[in-house]
Scaffold this motif. Structure first.
Motif, PDB file in Angstrom:
ATOM      1  N   LYS A 200       0.822  -1.214   0.000  1.00  0.00           N
ATOM      2  CA  LYS A 200       0.000   0.000   0.000  1.00  0.00           C
ATOM      3  C   LYS A 200       0.854   1.262   0.000  1.00  0.00           C
ATOM      4  O   LYS A 200       0.559   2.220  -0.736  1.00  0.00           O
ATOM      5  N   HIS A 201       1.909   1.260   0.815  1.00  0.00           N
ATOM      6  CA  HIS A 201       2.710   2.477   0.986  1.00  0.00           C
ATOM      7  C   HIS A 201       4.002   2.462   0.158  1.00  0.00           C
ATOM      8  O   HIS A 201       4.728   3.457   0.173  1.00  0.00           O
ATOM      9  N   GLY A 202       4.280   1.376  -0.537  1.00  0.00           N
ATOM     10  CA  GLY A 202       5.512   1.297  -1.320  1.00  0.00           C
ATOM     11  C   GLY A 202       6.757   1.337  -0.459  1.00  0.00           C
ATOM     12  O   GLY A 202       7.752   1.983  -0.815  1.00  0.00           O
ATOM     13  N   LYS A 203       6.719   0.621   0.678  1.00  0.00           N
ATOM     14  CA  LYS A 203       7.813   0.658   1.644  1.00  0.00           C
ATOM     15  C   LYS A 203       8.506  -0.705   1.739  1.00  0.00           C
ATOM     16  O   LYS A 203       7.884  -1.742   1.509  1.00  0.00           O
ATOM     17  N   PRO A 204       9.783  -0.706   2.108  1.00  0.00           N
ATOM     18  CA  PRO A 204      10.465  -1.968   2.400  1.00  0.00           C
ATOM     19  C   PRO A 204      10.047  -2.513   3.760  1.00  0.00           C
ATOM     20  O   PRO A 204       9.329  -1.850   4.520  1.00  0.00           O
ATOM     21  N   ILE A 205      10.499  -3.728   4.069  1.00  0.00           N
ATOM     22  CA  ILE A 205      10.110  -4.445   5.288  1.00  0.00           C
ATOM     23  C   ILE A 205      11.349  -4.824   6.073  1.00  0.00           C
ATOM     24  O   ILE A 205      12.379  -5.182   5.499  1.00  0.00           O
ATOM     25  N   ASP A 206      11.243  -4.775   7.407  1.00  0.00           N
ATOM     26  CA  ASP A 206      12.308  -5.245   8.298  1.00  0.00           C
ATOM     27  C   ASP A 206      11.634  -5.966   9.468  1.00  0.00           C
ATOM     28  O   ASP A 206      10.980  -5.339  10.302  1.00  0.00           O
ATOM     29  N   ILE A 207      11.791  -7.295   9.521  1.00  0.00           N
ATOM     30  CA  ILE A 207      11.088  -8.120  10.499  1.00  0.00           C
ATOM     31  C   ILE A 207      12.057  -8.649  11.548  1.00  0.00           C
ATOM     32  O   ILE A 207      13.061  -9.289  11.216  1.00  0.00           O
ATOM     33  N   HIS A 208      11.761  -8.396  12.830  1.00  0.00           N
ATOM     34  CA  HIS A 208      12.481  -9.048  13.925  1.00  0.00           C
ATOM     35  C   HIS A 208      12.141 -10.542  13.923  1.00  0.00           C
ATOM     36  O   HIS A 208      10.964 -10.904  13.991  1.00  0.00           O
ATOM     37  N   LEU A 209      13.149 -11.391  13.878  1.00  0.00           N
ATOM     38  CA  LEU A 209      12.913 -12.829  13.985  1.00  0.00           C
ATOM     39  C   LEU A 209      13.822 -13.386  15.079  1.00  0.00           C
ATOM     40  O   LEU A 209      14.969 -13.750  14.836  1.00  0.00           O
ATOM     41  N   HIS A 210      13.258 -13.422  16.312  1.00  0.00           N
ATOM     42  CA  HIS A 210      13.992 -13.964  17.459  1.00  0.00           C
ATOM     43  C   HIS A 210      13.868 -15.478  17.557  1.00  0.00           C
ATOM     44  O   HIS A 210      14.626 -16.119  18.287  1.00  0.00           O
ATOM     45  N   GLU A 211      12.893 -16.042  16.879  1.00  0.00           N
ATOM     46  CA  GLU A 211      12.562 -17.455  17.050  1.00  0.00           C
ATOM     47  C   GLU A 211      13.759 -18.345  16.731  1.00  0.00           C
ATOM     48  O   GLU A 211      14.437 -18.154  15.714  1.00  0.00           O
ATOM     49  N   LEU A 212      13.981 -19.314  17.592  1.00  0.00           N
ATOM     50  CA  LEU A 212      15.136 -20.196  17.471  1.00  0.00           C
ATOM     51  C   LEU A 212      14.805 -21.457  16.672  1.00  0.00           C
ATOM     52  O   LEU A 212      13.634 -21.825  16.519  1.00  0.00           O
ATOM     53  N   GLY A 213      15.834 -22.107  16.191  1.00  0.00           N
ATOM     54  CA  GLY A 213      15.722 -23.453  15.650  1.00  0.00           C
ATOM     55  C   GLY A 213      14.670 -23.613  14.582  1.00  0.00           C
ATOM     56  O   GLY A 213      14.488 -22.768  13.701  1.00  0.00           O
ATOM     57  N   GLU A 214      13.936 -24.734  14.669  1.00  0.00           N
ATOM     58  CA  GLU A 214      12.989 -25.092  13.627  1.00  0.00           C
ATOM     59  C   GLU A 214      11.800 -24.136  13.558  1.00  0.00           C
ATOM     60  O   GLU A 214      11.262 -23.888  12.476  1.00  0.00           O
ATOM     61  N   LEU A 215      11.391 -23.583  14.708  1.00  0.00           N
ATOM     62  CA  LEU A 215      10.298 -22.609  14.665  1.00  0.00           C
ATOM     63  C   LEU A 215      10.716 -21.382  13.868  1.00  0.00           C
ATOM     64  O   LEU A 215       9.963 -20.879  13.026  1.00  0.00           O
ATOM     65  N   GLY A 216      11.942 -20.885  14.123  1.00  0.00           N
ATOM     66  CA  GLY A 216      12.432 -19.744  13.364  1.00  0.00           C
ATOM     67  C   GLY A 216      12.588 -20.060  11.888  1.00  0.00           C
ATOM     68  O   GLY A 216      12.287 -19.230  11.023  1.00  0.00           O
ATOM     69  N   ALA A 217      13.046 -21.287  11.586  1.00  0.00           N
ATOM     70  CA  ALA A 217      13.195 -21.688  10.186  1.00  0.00           C
ATOM     71  C   ALA A 217      11.837 -21.719   9.488  1.00  0.00           C
ATOM     72  O   ALA A 217      11.706 -21.301   8.333  1.00  0.00           O
TER      73      ALA A 217
END
Length: 396
Positions: A200-217
């Motif tokens: 909608k806004h034509g913006k890039p994304i930056d996501i925090h991903l703290h999840e470890l191991g297989e959940l993070g994968a």
């Protein structure tokens, strides 16, 4: 601004002078003559392009305040909840504290910041308004890019998506996100919102991903699928990405290969207490990699400094780096690497913006290890700090 810096060693190479005209590097050569401009003696120090903090939280530090007594034994969600509910009674004014944090970075040689700023239903856009005031006050001193960051989650706190929409309309440059499974409890729903707002806004994304191991994968794979579906190659960064530090190298290599294919950037903080991505593996795969000092001295913990050279040390130690060339890459991650992720011109070359920092040391690796005060910091040709002290600026 015009300036001549004499007797420096650009990127550790042979001595030269640097001539700055109208805020850009006009010439790098020995014995430059420019009688019409101010002169700074570089003292034979190393010169690099300015340091870049590409992952921090300007709105939450307690820097300069009375000591915050941390008596919390908390999960990630509990830390987030405590900070959200108590930050005002603790006295964390977002403008004053973001000024202190940003000026601390200036004093230590940083010229650009990407700051995640909390957007939630408890405080609305108040945190962002404080950081915007800091950004406006420090124009020409340091550049600040704002990520509209739903730290308390989107799906579990109705109304947050609408606030993010308002923040992006009001000038936040990046759409933020947090653990699609661990915090949001709804990876599909949260990614629908994040990628929808980005489109909608034509913006890039930056996501925090703290999840470890297989959940993070698993969460990372869902993010990668969305990037393909929405054609967002080259427009997404994943911060922390702790799952890439898992011991199953075949599993993580598959993820790294996909990240490279889709040009997904990684922003690391070298967090000592958890697994982190191996920056040399990311380098080998050609993945754009930047770094940041994250939160410093806040309600989450007492550690951290507003100093990206110190962060290069942390990343170097966490990654087990010893070779000089590898230490130099850690410095790259804390400077030009962050610029590559954020997408702005950065480098010590003729024609580039005159954003630079002098370092003490015989070599770049030596400078990282010693982490001595920066002899000179220059932003757009303006001297902003000397030997760790601000020039023409007052810490609030």
């Amino acid at each position: 601004m015009d300036l001549l810096i004499r007797n420096v060693r650009p990127m550790g190479r042979n001595p030269a002078d640097i001539l700055i005209r109208s805020g850009r590097i006009a010439r790098i050569a020995p014995a430059i003559e420019a009688p019409d401009v101010a002169v700074e003696d570089g003292g034979g120090h190393l010169a690099i392009a300015g340091l870049v903090d590409a992952h921090t939280h300007l709105d939450k530090t307690t820097w300069g305040m009375d000591w915050h007594v941390n008596d919390q034994r908390a999960t990630l969600k509990e830390r987030i909840d405590f900070e959200r509910e108590h930050r005002l009674e603790i006295g964390i004014d977002p403008h004053r504290q973001s000024m202190r944090h940003a000026l601390g970075l200036v004093a230590h040689g940083t010229t650009h910041i990407r700051s995640h700023v909390d957007i939630d239903t408890r405080h609305g856009l108040a945190m962002m308004e404080g950081v915007v005031a800091t950004r406006d006050a420090l124009r020409g001193v340091i550049d600040i890019e704002i990520v509209a960051f739903p730290q308390s989650a989107i799906i579990t706190r109705p109304g947050t998506a609408e606030l993010l929409d308002q923040a992006l309309a009001a000038g936040a440059e990046v759409v933020g996100g947090i653990d699609p499974c661990g915090m949001e409890r709804d990876p599909k729903g949260s990614l629908d919102v994040i990628f929808g707002l980005a489109e909608k806004h034509g913006k890039p994304i930056d996501i925090h991903l703290h999840e470890l191991g297989e959940l993070g994968a698993f969460s990372m794979e869902m993010i990668l699928d969305r990037i393909r579906t929405h054609g967002m190659q080259g427009k997404v960064a994943i911060s922390h990405a702790f799952c890439l530090g898992a011991p199953d190298w075949q599993r993580t290599q598959g993820l790294i290969d996909e990240l490279a294919e889709l040009d997904v950037a990684i922003l690391t903080t070298g967090t000592p207490s958890v697994p982190v991505p191996a920056i040399l593996r990311l380098k080998e795969a050609g993945i754009r990699t930047g770094a940041g000092c994250d939160g410093i001295r806040d309600t989450w913990g007492p550690w951290g400094l507003p100093d990206m050279l110190h962060r290069a040390q942390v990343i170097g130690m966490k990654n087990g780096l010893r070779r000089d060339a590898d230490l130099e890459y850690a410095l790259h991650v804390c400077s030009s690497g962050g610029a590559e992720v954020m997408g702005f011109a950065h480098g010590l070359a003729e024609g580039m913006p005159a954003d630079l920092t002098l370092l003490q040391g015989q070599t770049l690796a030596h400078a990282i290890v010693d982490c001595a005060p920066r002899p000179l910091v220059v932003k757009g040709g303006r001297v902003t700090a000397r030997m760790g002290e601000l020039v023409g600026l007052v810490m609030p």
